[in-house]
Design an enzyme around this catalytic site. Sequence first.
Site, mmCIF file in Angstrom:
data_model
loop_
_atom_site.group_PDB
_atom_site.id
_atom_site.type_symbol
_atom_site.label_atom_id
_atom_site.label_comp_id
_atom_site.label_asym_id
_atom_site.label_seq_id
_atom_site.Cartn_x
_atom_site.Cartn_y
_atom_site.Cartn_z
ATOM 1 N N GLU A 58 0.969 -1.252 0.043
ATOM 2 C CA GLU A 58 0.010 -0.070 0.018
ATOM 3 C C GLU A 58 0.889 1.275 -0.110
ATOM 4 O OE1 GLU A 58 -3.782 0.598 1.957
ATOM 5 O OE2 GLU A 58 -3.312 -1.554 3.065
ATOM 6 N N GLU A 336 -2.520 -8.154 10.112
ATOM 7 C CA GLU A 336 -3.506 -9.296 10.425
ATOM 8 C C GLU A 336 -2.694 -10.695 10.961
ATOM 9 O OE1 GLU A 336 -7.255 -9.422 8.105
ATOM 10 O OE2 GLU A 336 -5.973 -8.809 6.406
#
Length: 464
Positions: A58, A336
Amino acid sequence: MSGKPEAGDFTGWLVRSDVPRIGTFACSDPLLNHYYEVSLRTIEGNLQGYLTDCPHREKCQWTGDLHAVAEAASYNFDLSKFFPKAARDLRTTLGIVHPHPQSSLPRDPRAPANVAGGRRLPHQARPDWGAATVLVPHTAWLFYGDTGIVRENWPVMEGWMAFLREHAVKEGIIEEGYGDWCPPGSNSEIDTPVALTSTALYYKSLHAMRDMANALGKSGSAETYAREAERIKAAFIDRFHNRQAGHFGTQTGTAMALQLGLYPEARRARVADGLVRLIMEKADGRYTTGIFGHRPLYTVLNDNGKADVTAHLWQQTGFPSLRFLTEKHGLTTWPEVPYDWPEGERYRRNSFNHPMHSGFAAVFHESLSGIRPDPAQPGFRHFILQPCFLPGLEWARADHRSPFGTISSHWKRDGGRIVWNVTVPDGCSASVRLPQASAVRVNVQPAPAPFVELTAGDHTIELL
């Protein structure tokens, strides 16, 4: 190339912003050193002109990640020039994007974007992510004594707080935000109400505004923010405190309440006991915290006489645990922490280099070594020394190069006593907050426990 390359055929180079390393930590437990090193590698690899959420995928400065990791980063890297740029990046996004589709808040020229720097600019900041508008300048002021960043950003910070007060705060509570992002498992496992984390961060921002207003000589503004903080605290306790159980419903809620003082004054010990039950009984001795709860979890346990629970959590194996997080893919922390994703799915969906879960690493300086800034005299002109002598740990040492010189905190067990060597830089002073001990000596002389005042110089403190 004549054949398939092996891992040893490659050489990796770390490329990052040129910010000096100013902090170190080591202790007698190699596992804790591993946690520290993995967290620092994650932060370091994401210092790319701004704090990216990952340096390869990202490449965005998500503002929630930024303020969650700001203190851990500041203990270890000189970000005195980095944070002013981050604040300027935030200012460039004011009012230019629409709110999140699920947000009830209006588009407003006083609100930044969720991402302030990076490949994309998704939506206006929600209350919990936008807290970086206040908390980033506050961290720079706290660690470096930089009133310049406060003065430069004061109108923007006041505008953001006014926007929240006018549109988000309802009866002392902010109902919306992203919440305690990325707990173990996935975001479907978030167990803390969004209203709790958003309101707690608003309260934290109010206290930050009070402190910075005083630094600028704005006593009237400081009093206004202090009064608003008291109103929010009362509403928070009324809404979220489970009086029968003693805690705030979840590990994150209770850890944040203890960190920020958002509990009934006479019930701190009961709230801490409640946090232990949430960990040891409800979660079978595991942590369940995400981006906001993991940051203070271990420090508040240690500060409240529950260091044995911290030691237990740090030695756990399997899912979820810090060992699982840092050894399954052992170079950096993940966003995560999936348990049952197939290997191929993990690599497709996970960056494996995400600083949001490195915020807890502040614990190594602020708790295991006890070095903490004092808002009354920012920049470590005066600072707090409040160490936790973790059960099972034989020694710990940390250094932090403050604007006034290097602060050192080195302790070790020696038979039945603890010997703690401390350096206070020239022109500085420190307040020592000790756990109860049978006797304390400072530089061979008996001293009153649990509070000791130190002037500049090298000191030896013995806990007998």
